[in-house]
Write a protein that holds these residues in place. Sequence first.
Motif, PDB file in Angstrom:
ATOM      1  N   LEU A   1      -9.984 -25.839   0.605  1.00 29.69           N
ATOM      2  CA  LEU A   1      -8.617 -25.497   0.988  1.00 29.69           C
ATOM      3  C   LEU A   1      -8.447 -25.485   2.512  1.00 29.69           C
ATOM      4  N   ALA A   2      -9.399 -26.047   3.211  1.00 30.30           N
ATOM      5  CA  ALA A   2      -9.403 -26.004   4.670  1.00 30.30           C
ATOM      6  C   ALA A   2      -8.180 -26.691   5.272  1.00 30.30           C
ATOM      7  N   LYS A   3      -7.631 -27.709   4.596  1.00 30.09           N
ATOM      8  CA  LYS A   3      -6.499 -28.460   5.131  1.00 30.09           C
ATOM      9  C   LYS A   3      -5.169 -28.082   4.474  1.00 30.09           C
ATOM     10  N   LEU A   4      -5.147 -26.959   3.786  1.00 29.92           N
ATOM     11  CA  LEU A   4      -3.903 -26.489   3.188  1.00 29.92           C
ATOM     12  C   LEU A   4      -2.940 -26.085   4.301  1.00 29.92           C
ATOM     13  N   PRO A   5      -1.699 -26.583   4.270  1.00 30.99           N
ATOM     14  CA  PRO A   5      -0.747 -26.243   5.331  1.00 30.99           C
ATOM     15  C   PRO A   5      -0.302 -24.781   5.237  1.00 30.99           C
ATOM     16  N   THR A   6       0.305 -24.282   6.299  1.00 31.59           N
ATOM     17  CA  THR A   6       0.842 -22.926   6.301  1.00 31.59           C
ATOM     18  C   THR A   6       2.154 -22.901   5.517  1.00 31.59           C
ATOM     19  N   LEU A   7       2.167 -22.118   4.477  1.00 29.72           N
ATOM     20  CA  LEU A   7       3.344 -22.006   3.600  1.00 29.72           C
ATOM     21  C   LEU A   7       3.632 -20.516   3.410  1.00 29.72           C
ATOM     22  N   SER A   8       4.340 -19.948   4.374  1.00 28.99           N
ATOM     23  CA  SER A   8       4.499 -18.494   4.428  1.00 28.99           C
ATOM     24  C   SER A   8       5.335 -17.923   3.291  1.00 28.99           C
ATOM     25  N   LYS A   9       6.209 -18.736   2.659  1.00 29.55           N
ATOM     26  CA  LYS A   9       7.052 -18.254   1.559  1.00 29.55           C
ATOM     27  C   LYS A   9       6.492 -18.574   0.182  1.00 29.55           C
ATOM     28  N   LEU A  10       5.336 -19.185   0.138  1.00 28.98           N
ATOM     29  CA  LEU A  10       4.746 -19.577  -1.143  1.00 28.98           C
ATOM     30  C   LEU A  10       4.357 -18.337  -1.942  1.00 28.98           C
ATOM     31  N   ARG A  11       4.810 -18.295  -3.193  1.00 29.39           N
ATOM     32  CA  ARG A  11       4.539 -17.163  -4.072  1.00 29.39           C
ATOM     33  C   ARG A  11       3.599 -17.538  -5.222  1.00 29.39           C
ATOM     34  N   LYS A  12       3.703 -18.770  -5.715  1.00 25.23           N
ATOM     35  CA  LYS A  12       2.877 -19.200  -6.840  1.00 25.23           C
ATOM     36  C   LYS A  12       2.130 -20.484  -6.471  1.00 25.23           C
ATOM     37  N   LEU A  13       0.806 -20.459  -6.689  1.00 22.68           N
ATOM     38  CA  LEU A  13      -0.029 -21.606  -6.345  1.00 22.68           C
ATOM     39  C   LEU A  13      -0.929 -21.956  -7.526  1.00 22.68           C
ATOM     40  N   GLU A  14      -0.777 -23.179  -8.014  1.00 22.09           N
ATOM     41  CA  GLU A  14      -1.571 -23.705  -9.136  1.00 22.09           C
ATOM     42  C   GLU A  14      -2.637 -24.651  -8.564  1.00 22.09           C
ATOM     43  N   LEU A  15      -3.919 -24.276  -8.759  1.00 24.20           N
ATOM     44  CA  LEU A  15      -5.030 -25.109  -8.264  1.00 24.20           C
ATOM     45  C   LEU A  15      -6.066 -25.345  -9.368  1.00 24.20           C
ATOM     46  N   SER A  16      -5.630 -25.359 -10.609  1.00 20.13           N
ATOM     47  CA  SER A  16      -6.563 -25.487 -11.732  1.00 20.13           C
ATOM     48  C   SER A  16      -7.194 -26.872 -11.803  1.00 20.13           C
ATOM     49  N   ASP A  17      -8.404 -26.908 -12.374  1.00 19.72           N
ATOM     50  CA  ASP A  17      -9.135 -28.156 -12.647  1.00 19.72           C
ATOM     51  C   ASP A  17      -9.415 -28.961 -11.381  1.00 19.72           C
ATOM     52  N   ASN A  18      -9.871 -28.261 -10.343  1.00 16.34           N
ATOM     53  CA  ASN A  18     -10.335 -28.926  -9.127  1.00 16.34           C
ATOM     54  C   ASN A  18     -11.831 -28.641  -8.936  1.00 16.34           C
TER      55      ASN A  18
ATOM     56  N   LEU B   1       1.405 -14.761  -1.514  1.00 18.08           N
ATOM     57  CA  LEU B   1       1.089 -15.197  -2.880  1.00 18.08           C
ATOM     58  C   LEU B   1       1.093 -14.007  -3.839  1.00 18.08           C
ATOM     59  N   THR B   2       1.760 -14.208  -4.982  1.00 19.59           N
ATOM     60  CA  THR B   2       1.722 -13.208  -6.059  1.00 19.59           C
ATOM     61  C   THR B   2       0.976 -13.743  -7.284  1.00 19.59           C
ATOM     62  N   TYR B   3       0.860 -15.066  -7.390  1.00 19.84           N
ATOM     63  CA  TYR B   3       0.203 -15.695  -8.550  1.00 19.84           C
ATOM     64  C   TYR B   3      -0.718 -16.807  -8.043  1.00 19.84           C
ATOM     65  N   LEU B   4      -1.976 -16.781  -8.505  1.00 15.21           N
ATOM     66  CA  LEU B   4      -2.953 -17.786  -8.093  1.00 15.21           C
ATOM     67  C   LEU B   4      -3.759 -18.225  -9.302  1.00 15.21           C
ATOM     68  N   ASN B   5      -3.759 -19.527  -9.570  1.00 12.81           N
ATOM     69  CA  ASN B   5      -4.499 -20.084 -10.706  1.00 12.81           C
ATOM     70  C   ASN B   5      -5.649 -20.938 -10.172  1.00 12.81           C
ATOM     71  N   LEU B   6      -6.880 -20.442 -10.381  1.00 19.27           N
ATOM     72  CA  LEU B   6      -8.086 -21.162  -9.963  1.00 19.27           C
ATOM     73  C   LEU B   6      -8.950 -21.538 -11.161  1.00 19.27           C
ATOM     74  N   SER B   7      -8.350 -21.579 -12.344  1.00 16.79           N
ATOM     75  CA  SER B   7      -9.117 -21.877 -13.553  1.00 16.79           C
ATOM     76  C   SER B   7      -9.703 -23.283 -13.492  1.00 16.79           C
ATOM     77  N   GLY B   8     -10.902 -23.422 -14.057  1.00 14.43           N
ATOM     78  CA  GLY B   8     -11.538 -24.738 -14.122  1.00 14.43           C
ATOM     79  C   GLY B   8     -12.112 -25.216 -12.803  1.00 14.43           C
ATOM     80  N   ASN B   9     -12.397 -24.290 -11.875  1.00 13.74           N
ATOM     81  CA  ASN B   9     -13.036 -24.656 -10.605  1.00 13.74           C
ATOM     82  C   ASN B   9     -14.513 -24.249 -10.618  1.00 13.74           C
ATOM     83  N   LYS B  10     -15.152 -24.305  -9.484  1.00 11.03           N
ATOM     84  CA  LYS B  10     -16.602 -24.071  -9.389  1.00 11.03           C
ATOM     85  C   LYS B  10     -16.928 -22.701  -8.781  1.00 11.03           C
ATOM     86  N   ILE B  11     -16.124 -21.722  -9.082  1.00  9.25           N
ATOM     87  CA  ILE B  11     -16.329 -20.381  -8.545  1.00  9.25           C
ATOM     88  C   ILE B  11     -17.358 -19.649  -9.408  1.00  9.25           C
TER      89      ILE B  11
END
Length: 255
Positions: A57-74, A90-100
Motif C-alpha cells: 500500500l506504499a503508493k496509495l494516494p492520500t484520500l482523507s474522506k475515504l470511509r470504506k476500502l475494499e482490498l480483498s484477494d490481493n 476509514l470505518t470499514y476495511l476489507n483485507l480478506s484473502g491477503n497474506k496477513i
Amino acid sequence: MEMKKRINLELRNRAPEKVTELVLDNCRSSNGEIEGLNDSFKELEFLSMANVELTSLAKLPTLSKLRKLELSDNIISGGLEVLAERCPNLTYLNLSGNKIKDLGTVEALQNLKNLKSLDLFNCEITNLEDYRDSIFELLQQITYLDGFDQEDNEAPDSEDDDEGDEDDDDEDENEAGPPGEYEEEDDEDDGGSDLGEGEEEEEVGLSYLMKEEIQDEDDDDDYVEEGGDEEEEAEGVRGEKRKRDPEDEGEEEDD
C-alpha cells in the motif's frame, strides 16, 4: 493489459474531484500502483480494489474522506501503517484473502481511530488460537470482525439502510397513534354492544312470542265465526230453495 487500459481511460475521463465512489476490481496494478488513481480524488468515500494484485500500500494516494476500502484477494502482507496516514477516517476495511499472518501486522491498525469493521477472512492469521478474542483486545475501537461482533451478532449490510428503516418505523408509529389505544376502545364497544343486543333480543323475543299467542287465539276465533256464518248462509240458501220449489212446481203445473 486491455483491462488495465480500459480502467485508466475511464479514470482520465472523469472529473476526480466529483467522484465519491470508485470500483476498480480485477484491474491489474503495476508496482503496487493503479495508473490514474491519485490525490485528486479528494471527495472519494468508497474505493474497491479487489483482486488487483496489490503487494503493498506504499503508493496509495492520500484520500482523507475515504470511509470504506475494499482490498480483498490481493497479496498484501504488511505495511498497514500507511492507512492511518493517508486514509485516517476509514470505518470499514476489507483485507480478506491477503497474506496477513500475525497480530504484529494488524497492530498498525490501532491508529485508525474510526475503524468499526475489519475483515480478515481467509487470511492465515485466522488460524491462530483465540484469533477473534486477540483481535478484539488488540483493536478495541472495532465493533465487527469478519462480519460479526463479539457476541456473534451479524453486522448490518448498511448503516444508512438501518437508519432509514428506523425512521420509517417511527413514522408508522406516529401515524398509527399510540399502540393499544384503539384496540381497547374497540374491545369496550364490542362488550357493550354485546350486552345491549342480548337484552334487546330477550325483550323482543318475549313480546314477540306473546303477540304471536294473542294473534293465534284471535285467528282461531275468527276461523270459527267465519265457519259459522258460512254454514248459516248455506242453510238459508237451502231454505229459499225449498220454499221456491213448491211454487216453481205450481207454476209449472199451471202452464
